[in-house]
Design a protein around this motif. Sequence first.
Motif, PDB file in Angstrom:
ATOM      1  N   VAL A  84       0.854  -1.183   0.000  1.00  0.00           N
ATOM      2  CA  VAL A  84       0.000   0.000   0.000  1.00  0.00           C
ATOM      3  C   VAL A  84       0.893   1.238   0.000  1.00  0.00           C
ATOM      4  CG1 VAL A  84      -1.903   1.181   1.142  1.00  0.00           C
ATOM      5  CG2 VAL A  84      -1.687  -1.305   1.353  1.00  0.00           C
ATOM      6  N   VAL A  85       0.773   2.057  -1.043  1.00  0.00           N
ATOM      7  CA  VAL A  85       1.604   3.251  -1.188  1.00  0.00           C
ATOM      8  C   VAL A  85       0.743   4.489  -0.994  1.00  0.00           C
ATOM      9  CG1 VAL A  85       3.170   4.535  -2.701  1.00  0.00           C
ATOM     10  CG2 VAL A  85       3.117   2.033  -2.799  1.00  0.00           C
ATOM     11  N   GLY A  86       1.244   5.435  -0.199  1.00  0.00           N
ATOM     12  CA  GLY A  86       0.455   6.628   0.046  1.00  0.00           C
ATOM     13  C   GLY A  86       1.300   7.855   0.306  1.00  0.00           C
ATOM     14  N   LEU A  87       0.636   8.995   0.300  1.00  0.00           N
ATOM     15  CA  LEU A  87       1.266  10.293   0.513  1.00  0.00           C
ATOM     16  C   LEU A  87       1.106  10.691   1.972  1.00  0.00           C
ATOM     17  CD1 LEU A  87       2.529  12.882  -0.791  1.00  0.00           C
ATOM     18  CD2 LEU A  87       0.177  13.703  -1.079  1.00  0.00           C
ATOM     19  N   LEU A  88       2.232  11.021   2.622  1.00  0.00           N
ATOM     20  CA  LEU A  88       2.189  11.460   4.009  1.00  0.00           C
ATOM     21  C   LEU A  88       1.352  12.731   4.144  1.00  0.00           C
ATOM     22  CD1 LEU A  88       5.850  10.982   5.299  1.00  0.00           C
ATOM     23  CD2 LEU A  88       3.815   9.836   6.176  1.00  0.00           C
ATOM     24  N   GLN A  89       0.537  12.758   5.182  1.00  0.00           N
ATOM     25  CA  GLN A  89      -0.336  13.903   5.416  1.00  0.00           C
ATOM     26  C   GLN A  89       0.307  14.908   6.371  1.00  0.00           C
ATOM     27  OE1 GLN A  89      -3.600  14.340   3.724  1.00  0.00           O
ATOM     28  NE2 GLN A  89      -2.028  13.195   2.647  1.00  0.00           N
TER      29      GLN A  89
END
Length: 198
Positions: free
Chosen positions: A118-123
């Motif tokens: 799962v790849v995501g953008l840090l908030q």
Amino acid sequence: MAAARSDSTQRQPPGARARLALAIASLALACFPPQASALPSANTARAAEEASLNRGPVGRDGGFGSWQSGTRSCSRNLAGFPQSNCQLVQLDQQMEGLLTVRFIAPGAQKDSLNQLIVVGLLQPNSQPLLCQQGHCQPAGPLTTVVSTVSERSFDGRGLAQGLPKAWLANGSCRFEGRNVRCEAAAPDGQRWQANASF
């Protein structure tokens, strides 16, 4: 005509171009994970857990690397399948602002493995991993907005079995304390949920 296409490209909203670039980058990361993550055995998982508990405070060295740990409890589903157990979680920080979470489980054949990636953008207000010489530790609570989900399988020799499956997806991951939880959904209706505690 070429000038018209160039003007059209320039008129694209910056946010749209950023989302496209993020999706391309995260798919690339999902398709080419660090080779070390393909070969964790039960002994490797225990060693990784001990290392994560015994390693002292670390500083930044470019801010890139990975952290992994064996789990006290871990479950996740692959596309079209129910929840099943996993044994290892890995966090990878290979690009600024992007975080990859891998839930690694034994495969159907001896010594084989499969990964939910799962790849995501840090908030905002999320703490990136603190890394030194490629070894990282979580620095505090973090949340990501999911951009892609992929699945990979490896045989007992660590060789990839088939091509990775990948989807553009929406969702979130939350790492806090000794727990991580990810939820994501793809436009085609596929859904994933993963939870682990350390």
